[in-house]
Design an enzyme around this catalytic site. Structure first.
Site, PDB file in Angstrom:
ATOM      1  N   PRO A   2       0.693  -1.215   0.102  1.00  0.00           N
ATOM      2  CG  PRO A   2      -0.155  -1.089   2.026  1.00  0.00           C
ATOM      3  CD  PRO A   2       1.113  -1.640   1.484  1.00  0.00           C
ATOM      4  CD  GLU A   3       4.142   2.916  -3.578  1.00  0.00           C
ATOM      5  OE1 GLU A   3       4.143   3.963  -3.980  1.00  0.00           O
ATOM      6  OE2 GLU A   3       4.895   1.611  -3.972  1.00  0.00           O
ATOM      7  CG  HIS A  93      -1.008 -14.460   8.290  1.00  0.00           C
ATOM      8  ND1 HIS A  93      -0.080 -14.766   9.455  1.00  0.00           N
ATOM      9  CD2 HIS A  93      -0.619 -15.601   7.534  1.00  0.00           C
ATOM     10  CE1 HIS A  93       1.049 -15.774   9.022  1.00  0.00           C
ATOM     11  NE2 HIS A  93       0.579 -16.155   7.781  1.00  0.00           N
ATOM     12  NE  ARG A 112       7.351  -8.738   4.512  1.00  0.00           N
ATOM     13  CZ  ARG A 112       8.338  -8.236   3.412  1.00  0.00           C
ATOM     14  NH1 ARG A 112       7.667  -7.941   2.205  1.00  0.00           N
ATOM     15  NH2 ARG A 112       9.499  -8.104   3.964  1.00  0.00           N
TER      16      ARG A 112
END
Length: 276
Positions: A2-3, A93, A112
């Site tokens: 995500p930017e 997750h 992550r």
DNA sequence: CACACAACCTGTCAGC
DNA sequence: TGCTGACAGGTTGTGT
């Protein structure tokens, strides 16, 4: 993943789906992400109404009652998934789940765990350590060529690395820095301080346009980026250089095509002939 | 202060 | 079919 454009897309999805709703249940399934969750995380959020959804750089800001703001960063692999079934089974997750008073379930998934969540006061938001030092929003009018070159002044680091620094400009990441420098015809290896005057006048609109295009395309992704409502983003098919090593540069007749180099431990993609 | 680099953590993919 | 190593959209802490 995500930017700025992806985070903006997520915010728009959240706004449409949960703005005005009340949180009736918050499940926190582990003690930390990149940082520990704040004390009494679930309890402090439960019962709160969502007044607004905002964005600052790559941070999602969920504005709540009682002068509270839930700050969410998606890191590299974070996503927010919205389910219509509040009894939706959580996967490995899925670290946090928020249930709304109209029985939607917002699940934060982040394999992550480079993301983070915090709770801040709305009145003191601007001075929050995570947000305090962040530079101008590239889509705001105060992000001008003069403002950019002022912030680049004295910087000997390559322009590529400088644009990844959130204190220079907010929200850019590896993909959009590569794409913006390509659109501006500026080499990622160029010393940051030399991007002033004419070059800054090219770079600022290039940054704006690539972000706008990506937002309009609904956010991009490398593989399987999913928006909050489960739709795929399509801007990934429009990358001119990112992840396109060896491909012929669309704007010149160079033989070697798009080159990949390493800067500051991250891949940079560019056309050495067109970008100077 | 500016800068380079390692670290955080898991999944995926290419090559053997 | 494994196994190994390289690599991935971000940020931050450490050392020079």
């Amino acid at each position: 993943m995500p930017e700025l454009p992806e985070v903006e897309t997520v915010c728009r999805g959240l706004r449409r789906k949960i703005e005005g709703r009340r949180l009736i249940r918050v499940v926190q399934r582990r003690p930390d992400l990149r940082k520990p969750f704040p004390k009494n995380f679930s309890q402090r959020l439960r019962g709160q109404r969502i007044l607004a959804i905002e964005r600052r750089a790559k941070y999602i800001l969920i504005v709540l009652e009682a002068d509270l703001v839930l700050i969410i960063h998606l890191g590299m692999s974070g996503r927010l998934l919205i389910h219509d079934d509040p009894a939706q089974t959580l996967e490995t997750h899925d670290h946090v789940a928020f249930q709304t008073d109209d029985n939607q379930l917002i699940v934060y998934r982040d394999p992550r765990r480079f993301g983070l969540m915090d709770i801040a006061s709305h009145s003191g938001l601007a001075s929050h350590p995570l947000l305090r030092d962040i530079g101008p929003e590239p889509l705001d009018p105060d992000f001008t060529p003069t403002e950019l070159s002022n912030r680049l002044r004295g910087r000997k680091t390559p322009i590529k690395s400088a644009l990844l620094d959130q204190r220079i400009v907010a929200g850019l990441g590896n993909i959009y820095v590569c794409e913006a420098l390509y659109r501006a015809g500026i080499s990622p290896r160029r010393q940051a301080a030399t991007v002033a005057g004419r070059r800054a006048e090219l770079l600022v609109p290039a940054i704006r346009e690539v972000l706008q295009d990506a937002i309009e395309a609904g956010g991009s992704s490398l593989r399987d980026y999913v928006q909050t409502d489960g739709e795929l983003g399509y801007f990934q098919h429009r990358f001119a250089v990112y992840d396109r090593e060896g491909v012929k540069c669309p704007r010149c007749a160079c033989a070697s095509g798009v080159r990949r180099i390493n800067q500051g431990g991250r891949s940079t993609f560019y056309c050495p002939k067109f970008q100077r």
